[in-house]
Scaffold this active site. Structure first.
Site, PDB file in Angstrom:
ATOM      1  N   ARG A 103      41.683  18.381  44.336  1.00 55.35           N
ATOM      2  CA  ARG A 103      42.232  17.541  43.142  1.00 55.35           C
ATOM      3  C   ARG A 103      43.467  18.573  42.376  1.00 55.35           C
ATOM      4  O   ARG A 103      42.965  19.994  42.138  1.00 55.35           O
ATOM      5  CB  ARG A 103      41.185  17.137  42.119  1.00 55.35           C
ATOM      6  CG  ARG A 103      40.227  18.392  41.311  1.00 55.35           C
ATOM      7  CD  ARG A 103      39.305  18.039  40.496  1.00 55.35           C
ATOM      8  NE  ARG A 103      38.504  18.983  40.016  1.00 55.35           N
ATOM      9  CZ  ARG A 103      37.351  18.772  39.052  1.00 55.35           C
ATOM     10  NH1 ARG A 103      37.239  17.741  38.487  1.00 55.35           N
ATOM     11  NH2 ARG A 103      36.912  19.902  38.666  1.00 55.35           N
ATOM     12  N   THR A 107      46.433  17.395  36.466  1.00 49.68           N
ATOM     13  CA  THR A 107      46.528  15.952  36.484  1.00 49.68           C
ATOM     14  C   THR A 107      45.181  15.434  36.828  1.00 49.68           C
ATOM     15  O   THR A 107      44.770  14.104  36.443  1.00 49.68           O
ATOM     16  CB  THR A 107      47.460  15.469  37.212  1.00 49.68           C
ATOM     17  OG1 THR A 107      47.342  15.737  38.713  1.00 49.68           O
ATOM     18  CG2 THR A 107      48.749  15.822  36.904  1.00 49.68           C
ATOM     19  N   ASP A 201      30.899  24.867  40.778  1.00 51.02           N
ATOM     20  CA  ASP A 201      31.999  24.364  41.976  1.00 51.02           C
ATOM     21  C   ASP A 201      31.314  24.608  43.144  1.00 51.02           C
ATOM     22  O   ASP A 201      31.183  25.890  43.525  1.00 51.02           O
ATOM     23  CB  ASP A 201      33.297  25.414  41.738  1.00 51.02           C
ATOM     24  CG  ASP A 201      34.194  25.039  42.612  1.00 51.02           C
ATOM     25  OD1 ASP A 201      33.958  24.941  43.779  1.00 51.02           O
ATOM     26  OD2 ASP A 201      35.544  24.830  42.171  1.00 51.02           O
ATOM     27  N   ASP A 204      32.966  26.826  45.760  1.00 50.77           N
ATOM     28  CA  ASP A 204      32.705  28.383  45.381  1.00 50.77           C
ATOM     29  C   ASP A 204      31.430  28.940  45.423  1.00 50.77           C
ATOM     30  O   ASP A 204      31.106  30.093  46.050  1.00 50.77           O
ATOM     31  CB  ASP A 204      33.115  28.638  43.801  1.00 50.77           C
ATOM     32  CG  ASP A 204      34.799  28.546  43.712  1.00 50.77           C
ATOM     33  OD1 ASP A 204      35.470  28.355  44.646  1.00 50.77           O
ATOM     34  OD2 ASP A 204      35.119  28.631  42.358  1.00 50.77           O
TER      35      ASP A 204
END
Ligand code: URA
Length: 211
Positions: A103, A107, A201, A204
């Site tokens: 992503r 935006t 995340d 991560d």
């Protein structure tokens, strides 16, 4: 579109350890695989099968075999890769294709940066692996991509979803043969489009931070 939240104490327990910020990457990876295998058990309930004739050491009988074409498993890179082993452990004869999507953090739109899939997916059952259904943008695009290639039905296996992302996915694919199987629907998204309470995340947590 159908949604199934797998309600099982081991799923809830493994998810709790994944959520804990003190869980280190090696444990996170191991638990993700175990959790995906449990989710995959439910997600493959409608995998297509046929009766096959076999002989046991004692007698002839009929049993159950997977029909061709074999199911296709598609992890969405990068974080979906952490789910692949847990899925193929349950479905070792599946073929694996790859879809790289990310992503845009400004935006929040999904972009496809890599793709390695059969050109023709006509009649194929496809299992998409993506741990975090946050805004829904990535899965909406991935599902569109796979239907455009002819996929017959698509089952998405996720660890977590935000209600906002699920609603967007439903609006985009209502009436389509889409099934979402997951461990939890969380409270919502924060201002950075992270799932709350979530697990951070996923890429991560699995693989460490890459700048
Ligand atoms: N992607 C993640 O890895 N985590 C979130 O909370 C949302 C999107």
């Amino acid at each position: 579109m159908r949604v199934l939240v797998v309600d099982h104490p081991l799923v809830a327990h493994k998810l709790t350890v994944l959520r804990d910020k003190n869980t280190p990457s090696p444990v996170f990876r191991q638990l993700t695989e175990e959790l995906v295998t449990l989710l995959a058990y439910e997600a493959t309930r409608e995998v297509r099968v046929e009766q096959v004739a076999i002989e046991t050491p004692v007698t002839a009988t009929t049993g159950t075999g997977l029909v061709k074409p074999t199911p296709l498993v598609v992890p969405i890179l990068r974080a979906g890769l952490g789910m692949l082993e847990g899925m193929t452990r349950l479905l070792p004869t599946a073929e694996v294709g790859f879809l790289g999507m990310a992503r845009n953090e400004e935006t929040l739109e999904a972009i496809t940066y890599a793709e390695r899939l059969p050109d023709d997916l006509t009649g194929r059952q496809v299992y998409v692996l993506d741990p975090m259904l946050a805004t829904g943008g990535t899965l909406i695009e991935a599902i569109r991509f796979l239907f455009d290639r002819g996929a017959a039905d698509i089952t998405c296996i996720c660890l977590l979803a935000a209600p906002e992302g699920l609603a967007k996915l439903r609006a985009a694919h209502e009436g389509n043969n889409v099934h979402v199987v997951l461990a939890s629907i969380d409270e919502g998204l924060n201002e950075n489009a992270y799932i709350v309470p979530g697990l951070g995340d996923a890429g991560d947590r699995l693989y460490g931070v890459v700048d």
